[in-house]
Each structure stands twice: as C-alpha cells, then as structure tokens.
Motif scaffolding. Sequence first.
Motif, short mmCIF file in Angstrom:
data_model
loop_
_atom_site.label_atom_id
_atom_site.label_comp_id
_atom_site.label_asym_id
_atom_site.label_seq_id
_atom_site.Cartn_x
_atom_site.Cartn_y
_atom_site.Cartn_z
N LEU A 25 0.81 -1.22 0.00
CA LEU A 25 0.00 0.00 0.00
C LEU A 25 0.84 1.27 0.00
O LEU A 25 0.57 2.20 -0.74
CB LEU A 25 -0.95 0.01 1.20
N PHE A 26 1.91 1.29 0.82
CA PHE A 26 2.70 2.50 0.97
C PHE A 26 4.07 2.43 0.30
O PHE A 26 4.76 3.44 0.21
CB PHE A 26 2.91 2.81 2.46
N GLY A 27 4.50 1.23 -0.13
CA GLY A 27 5.81 1.10 -0.75
C GLY A 27 6.95 1.19 0.24
O GLY A 27 8.08 1.51 -0.13
N TRP A 28 6.67 0.89 1.52
CA TRP A 28 7.70 0.97 2.54
C TRP A 28 8.68 -0.19 2.42
O TRP A 28 8.32 -1.28 1.97
CB TRP A 28 7.08 0.96 3.92
N ARG A 29 9.94 0.02 2.80
CA ARG A 29 10.97 -1.03 2.77
C ARG A 29 10.83 -1.91 4.01
O ARG A 29 10.49 -1.43 5.08
CB ARG A 29 12.35 -0.41 2.75
N VAL A 30 11.16 -3.18 3.85
CA VAL A 30 11.08 -4.13 4.96
C VAL A 30 12.40 -4.87 5.08
O VAL A 30 13.00 -5.25 4.09
CB VAL A 30 9.93 -5.13 4.72
N ALA A 31 12.85 -5.07 6.32
CA ALA A 31 14.08 -5.83 6.57
C ALA A 31 13.89 -6.67 7.82
O ALA A 31 13.39 -6.17 8.83
CB ALA A 31 15.26 -4.89 6.76
N ASP A 32 14.26 -7.94 7.78
CA ASP A 32 14.21 -8.78 8.97
C ASP A 32 15.38 -8.42 9.88
O ASP A 32 16.48 -8.16 9.42
CB ASP A 32 14.29 -10.26 8.59
N VAL A 33 15.12 -8.40 11.16
CA VAL A 33 16.15 -8.08 12.14
C VAL A 33 16.82 -9.39 12.54
O VAL A 33 16.17 -10.28 13.08
CB VAL A 33 15.52 -7.40 13.38
N PRO A 34 18.12 -9.54 12.29
CA PRO A 34 18.78 -10.80 12.59
C PRO A 34 18.90 -11.09 14.09
O PRO A 34 19.09 -12.23 14.48
CB PRO A 34 20.15 -10.65 11.96
N ALA A 35 18.76 -10.10 14.93
CA ALA A 35 18.94 -10.30 16.37
C ALA A 35 17.65 -10.67 17.08
O ALA A 35 17.63 -10.84 18.28
CB ALA A 35 19.54 -9.06 16.99
N GLY A 36 16.56 -10.77 16.37
CA GLY A 36 15.30 -11.07 17.05
C GLY A 36 14.18 -11.39 16.08
O GLY A 36 14.37 -11.38 14.87
N PRO A 37 13.00 -11.66 16.62
CA PRO A 37 11.87 -12.06 15.81
C PRO A 37 11.08 -10.88 15.24
O PRO A 37 9.90 -10.99 15.01
CB PRO A 37 11.02 -12.86 16.80
N ALA A 38 11.73 -9.76 15.05
CA ALA A 38 11.04 -8.57 14.56
C ALA A 38 11.32 -8.34 13.09
O ALA A 38 12.30 -8.81 12.54
CB ALA A 38 11.48 -7.34 15.35
N THR A 39 10.43 -7.61 12.46
CA THR A 39 10.63 -7.11 11.11
C THR A 39 10.67 -5.60 11.22
O THR A 39 9.86 -5.01 11.93
CB THR A 39 9.46 -7.54 10.20
N VAL A 40 11.60 -4.97 10.56
CA VAL A 40 11.70 -3.51 10.59
C VAL A 40 11.18 -2.95 9.28
O VAL A 40 11.56 -3.40 8.21
CB VAL A 40 13.17 -3.06 10.82
N ILE A 41 10.28 -1.98 9.39
CA ILE A 41 9.70 -1.32 8.23
C ILE A 41 10.12 0.14 8.29
O ILE A 41 10.05 0.77 9.34
CB ILE A 41 8.16 -1.42 8.24
N GLN A 42 10.56 0.68 7.16
CA GLN A 42 10.89 2.11 7.11
C GLN A 42 10.07 2.78 6.04
O GLN A 42 9.97 2.28 4.92
CB GLN A 42 12.36 2.31 6.81
N ASP A 43 9.48 3.91 6.40
CA ASP A 43 8.76 4.68 5.39
C ASP A 43 9.75 5.59 4.67
O ASP A 43 10.89 5.72 5.09
CB ASP A 43 7.58 5.43 6.01
N PRO A 44 9.34 6.19 3.54
CA PRO A 44 10.26 7.02 2.76
C PRO A 44 10.82 8.22 3.52
O PRO A 44 11.85 8.75 3.16
CB PRO A 44 9.42 7.48 1.57
N ASN A 45 10.15 8.64 4.60
CA ASN A 45 10.62 9.78 5.38
C ASN A 45 11.59 9.38 6.48
O ASN A 45 12.07 10.23 7.21
CB ASN A 45 9.42 10.52 5.98
N GLY A 46 11.86 8.09 6.62
CA GLY A 46 12.82 7.63 7.60
C GLY A 46 12.24 7.14 8.92
O GLY A 46 12.97 6.73 9.79
N ALA A 47 10.92 7.19 9.08
CA ALA A 47 10.31 6.65 10.30
C ALA A 47 10.50 5.14 10.31
O ALA A 47 10.44 4.49 9.27
CB ALA A 47 8.83 6.99 10.36
#
Length: 61
Positions: A25-47
């Motif tokens: 929907l928003f085109g945000w980037r996604v990256a799995d965090v290797p140190a835990g069971p989280a996924t990190v999402i970043q919006d184009p503004n850096g949030a």
Amino acid sequence: MTQPFVFMDLRTADPGGSRRFYTELFGWRVADVPAGPATVIQDPNGATIALWESAAPGTTS
C-alpha cells in the motif's frame, strides 16, 4: 536540519499480512532483524516501525 527520531512498535497476530499491507500500500521497505523475531519497516521519510508477532485476539501468549 536533521530528521527527528521516529520509532514505533506494531504488534500483530498476522505479521506476514501486516508486512504485505505496508509494503504494497505504501511502498515501505522491509528488513528482517537478525537479532530477534522482529521485522523492521521504514517509510520514505525515515520513520522506523518494528513489527512484532503477538497472540491472536482472544488467546494468551
């Protein structure tokens, strides 16, 4: 001027669905965090949003 630090936690019973929702929907980037069971999402503004799996509604974890 530097960007403000923005970080949010999103707990969901459906991490895969939430991941698809925000990336499609928003085109945000996604990256799995290797140190835990989280996924990190970043919006184009850096949030940054940490996406965590939580128990389904009506259940306990």
